[in-house]
Design a protein around this motif. Sequence first.
Motif, short mmCIF file in Angstrom:
data_model
loop_
_atom_site.label_atom_id
_atom_site.label_comp_id
_atom_site.label_asym_id
_atom_site.label_seq_id
_atom_site.Cartn_x
_atom_site.Cartn_y
_atom_site.Cartn_z
N MET A 162 0.84 -1.19 0.00
CA MET A 162 0.00 0.00 0.00
C MET A 162 0.88 1.25 0.00
SD MET A 162 -2.76 -1.08 2.94
CE MET A 162 -1.51 -1.74 4.04
N HIS A 163 0.53 2.21 -0.85
CA HIS A 163 1.16 3.52 -0.78
C HIS A 163 0.08 4.59 -0.76
CE1 HIS A 163 0.68 3.37 -5.26
NE2 HIS A 163 0.50 4.69 -5.12
N PRO A 164 0.34 5.75 -0.13
CA PRO A 164 -0.66 6.81 -0.07
C PRO A 164 -0.83 7.45 -1.44
CG PRO A 164 1.36 7.55 0.96
CD PRO A 164 1.57 6.10 0.62
N ASP A 165 -2.03 7.40 -1.99
CA ASP A 165 -2.29 7.90 -3.34
C ASP A 165 -1.90 9.37 -3.47
OD1 ASP A 165 -3.30 7.75 -5.98
OD2 ASP A 165 -5.15 8.74 -5.33
N GLY A 166 -1.05 9.66 -4.46
CA GLY A 166 -0.66 11.03 -4.72
C GLY A 166 0.36 11.61 -3.77
N LYS A 167 0.89 10.79 -2.86
CA LYS A 167 1.79 11.33 -1.84
C LYS A 167 3.18 10.69 -1.87
CE LYS A 167 -1.92 12.69 1.36
NZ LYS A 167 -3.06 12.30 0.52
N VAL A 168 3.52 10.06 -2.97
CA VAL A 168 4.89 9.60 -3.20
C VAL A 168 5.37 10.28 -4.48
CG1 VAL A 168 4.49 7.39 -2.06
CG2 VAL A 168 4.18 7.55 -4.54
N SER A 169 6.68 10.29 -4.70
CA SER A 169 7.18 10.95 -5.91
C SER A 169 6.79 10.13 -7.14
CB SER A 169 8.70 11.11 -5.84
OG SER A 169 9.36 9.90 -6.21
N PRO A 170 6.71 10.77 -8.32
CA PRO A 170 6.35 10.03 -9.54
C PRO A 170 7.26 8.83 -9.79
CG PRO A 170 6.22 12.39 -9.96
CD PRO A 170 6.81 12.24 -8.58
N ILE A 171 8.56 8.99 -9.57
CA ILE A 171 9.49 7.88 -9.79
C ILE A 171 9.24 6.77 -8.77
CG2 ILE A 171 11.91 7.16 -9.68
CD1 ILE A 171 11.21 8.53 -12.28
N GLN A 172 9.03 7.14 -7.50
CA GLN A 172 8.74 6.13 -6.49
C GLN A 172 7.51 5.30 -6.88
OE1 GLN A 172 8.55 8.81 -3.05
NE2 GLN A 172 10.19 7.64 -2.10
N LYS A 173 6.46 5.98 -7.35
CA LYS A 173 5.26 5.25 -7.76
C LYS A 173 5.54 4.31 -8.92
CE LYS A 173 0.48 5.80 -9.30
NZ LYS A 173 -0.63 6.73 -9.57
N LEU A 174 6.24 4.82 -9.94
CA LEU A 174 6.52 4.00 -11.11
C LEU A 174 7.40 2.81 -10.78
CD1 LEU A 174 7.06 6.84 -13.72
CD2 LEU A 174 5.25 5.11 -13.79
N GLN A 175 8.34 2.98 -9.84
CA GLN A 175 9.19 1.85 -9.47
C GLN A 175 8.37 0.71 -8.87
OE1 GLN A 175 12.26 3.93 -7.09
NE2 GLN A 175 13.73 3.01 -8.48
N MET A 176 7.25 1.03 -8.26
CA MET A 176 6.36 -0.01 -7.72
C MET A 176 5.41 -0.54 -8.78
SD MET A 176 5.39 1.42 -3.89
CE MET A 176 5.09 3.14 -4.33
N CYS A 407 26.98 11.25 7.11
CA CYS A 407 25.57 11.50 6.80
C CYS A 407 25.06 10.39 5.89
CB CYS A 407 25.41 12.85 6.11
SG CYS A 407 25.94 14.25 7.13
N LEU A 408 23.95 9.80 6.26
CA LEU A 408 23.40 8.70 5.49
C LEU A 408 22.65 9.23 4.28
CD1 LEU A 408 24.17 7.30 8.14
CD2 LEU A 408 22.08 5.94 7.95
N ALA A 409 23.11 8.86 3.09
CA ALA A 409 22.44 9.22 1.84
C ALA A 409 21.43 8.12 1.53
CB ALA A 409 23.44 9.38 0.71
N THR A 410 20.18 8.40 1.79
CA THR A 410 19.17 7.35 1.80
C THR A 410 18.53 7.07 0.45
OG1 THR A 410 17.53 8.98 2.51
CG2 THR A 410 18.63 7.70 4.23
N ALA A 411 18.72 7.95 -0.54
CA ALA A 411 18.12 7.72 -1.85
C ALA A 411 18.90 8.46 -2.92
CB ALA A 411 16.66 8.19 -1.87
N HIS A 412 18.82 7.96 -4.13
CA HIS A 412 19.46 8.61 -5.27
C HIS A 412 18.65 9.86 -5.63
CE1 HIS A 412 21.03 9.29 -9.29
NE2 HIS A 412 21.98 8.40 -9.05
N PRO A 413 19.31 10.98 -5.96
CA PRO A 413 18.57 12.21 -6.27
C PRO A 413 17.62 12.08 -7.46
CG PRO A 413 20.92 12.43 -6.80
CD PRO A 413 20.77 11.19 -5.99
N ALA A 414 17.87 11.14 -8.36
CA ALA A 414 17.00 10.97 -9.53
C ALA A 414 15.59 10.54 -9.14
CB ALA A 414 17.59 9.96 -10.50
N LYS A 415 15.41 10.03 -7.94
CA LYS A 415 14.07 9.64 -7.48
C LYS A 415 13.23 10.85 -7.12
CE LYS A 415 13.40 5.77 -5.37
NZ LYS A 415 13.36 4.58 -4.50
#
Length: 463
Positions: A162-176, A407-415
């Motif tokens: 489950m992801h919150p509709d409209g509340k993740v980045s476009p790339i995050q949604k497409l990766q799922m 500093c923990l880099a938790t995600a690639h900036p392209a996301k």
Amino acid sequence: MRYMSTRGQVRDLSFKDAVMMGLANDGGLLLPKQIPAIDTTQLAAYQTMSYPQIAFDIISRFTGDDFDQNDLRELIERSYATFDHPDVTPVTKQDGVYILELFHGPTLAFKDVALQFLGNLFEYLLEERNEKMNILGATSGDTGSAAIYGVRGKDRINIFIMHPDGKVSPIQKLQMTTVTDENVFNLAIRGTFDDGQRIVKETFNDLDFKANYSLGAVNSINWARVLAQIVYYFYAYSRVQPETGCEKIDFSVPTGNFGDIFAGYMAKRMGLPVDKLILATNENNILSRFVLNGDYSVGDVVETLSPSMDIQIASNFERYLYYLLGEDSESLCGLMESFATSKSLQFDGQLQAKVREDFDSLTVDKAATVDQIRDFHQRTGYVLDPHTAVGVRAGERLSDPDVPVVCLATAHPAKFGDAVQQAIGQDPERPASLDGIEQRDSRCELIDAETEKVKAYLAQRAR
């Protein structure tokens, strides 16, 4: 090594059973009964070991004799062979700040470090037990795709995210949603991540449903998630300490769910020489308010540039609270019962002082996030994603000048291209894994954020 629940009613589990149980059957979270210690000799040995070798040494201390050592070693090596950097989680120094890059896995986020391992671990245990599993998870953006990539195509597993509709980045949604394997089901819920997290916990607390549909957990309520994340704190120390000569180092961690920084807390309890754990939040700053003021009160979720941290109820907070209360399950149960109704906890001065021995914290708002991405890029040429920018801002503000900060880099900036574009006026470079993702077939269903509706959906499609 045995495992027990924070709430005291589930005890004496093996590592394998703890992984398969996910959320404890008493509603609590599972923890090891003893925390293994890493001595200075072993710490020094890590300096010449690869990431998989360090992972095996640490993880095997938590599995005990429950796992064939050769099988565990092979499972770990297979999990990290999917990363596109030979160091798995490389450390780079930028303008006096050490960046621990955790985004070299299949979905370009730190969640891959744990979920590649957990997916292979589930597959191993299900084969061993001749069982099947239905995974139910909620994501604020990165857990979902990492979990899906960890188990896609595996014969004995169906996964429902489950992801919150409209509340993740476009790339995050497409990766799922562009993962269309038959065992993958994406649900966009009409609500927030906290609604999804609530649905997961309520579903797992229905013990008959949990048993009938062989539910498995991939959220950080699963102990194996936290365990895998402990490793990269030791890895980072093994690379930074020889270069700096400093006995202790700081870590700055952008977090919304308390899982990533809790792994650092466990590493410190194991003996890692950490001077300061810096907890960095965006405007959804319930954790900062807890650290700085003893106030753990739920507010409304604010949409920010760092959506994976747009969380109010941190699912791993209970694990830390258990230790904060002196491992007193009875007191913990009382507090969690009170929180369930009031959505607020207040901590006295004595406990606040204890918390501040473990953590420091800073809230970084949208404007400061954009400023941090822009300023850091101008200084170094290095592009931060908005979550990492929150962590770097907090690390630069709160670390001791004489103590190295990682500093923990938790995600690639392209996301998070929109946030980067806003900050530096150009799109971040895209990794090959994202090429053409907008044109791929996708599959997702919109559903109300209601537990019974999600359970009915799962029941119709379960293994």
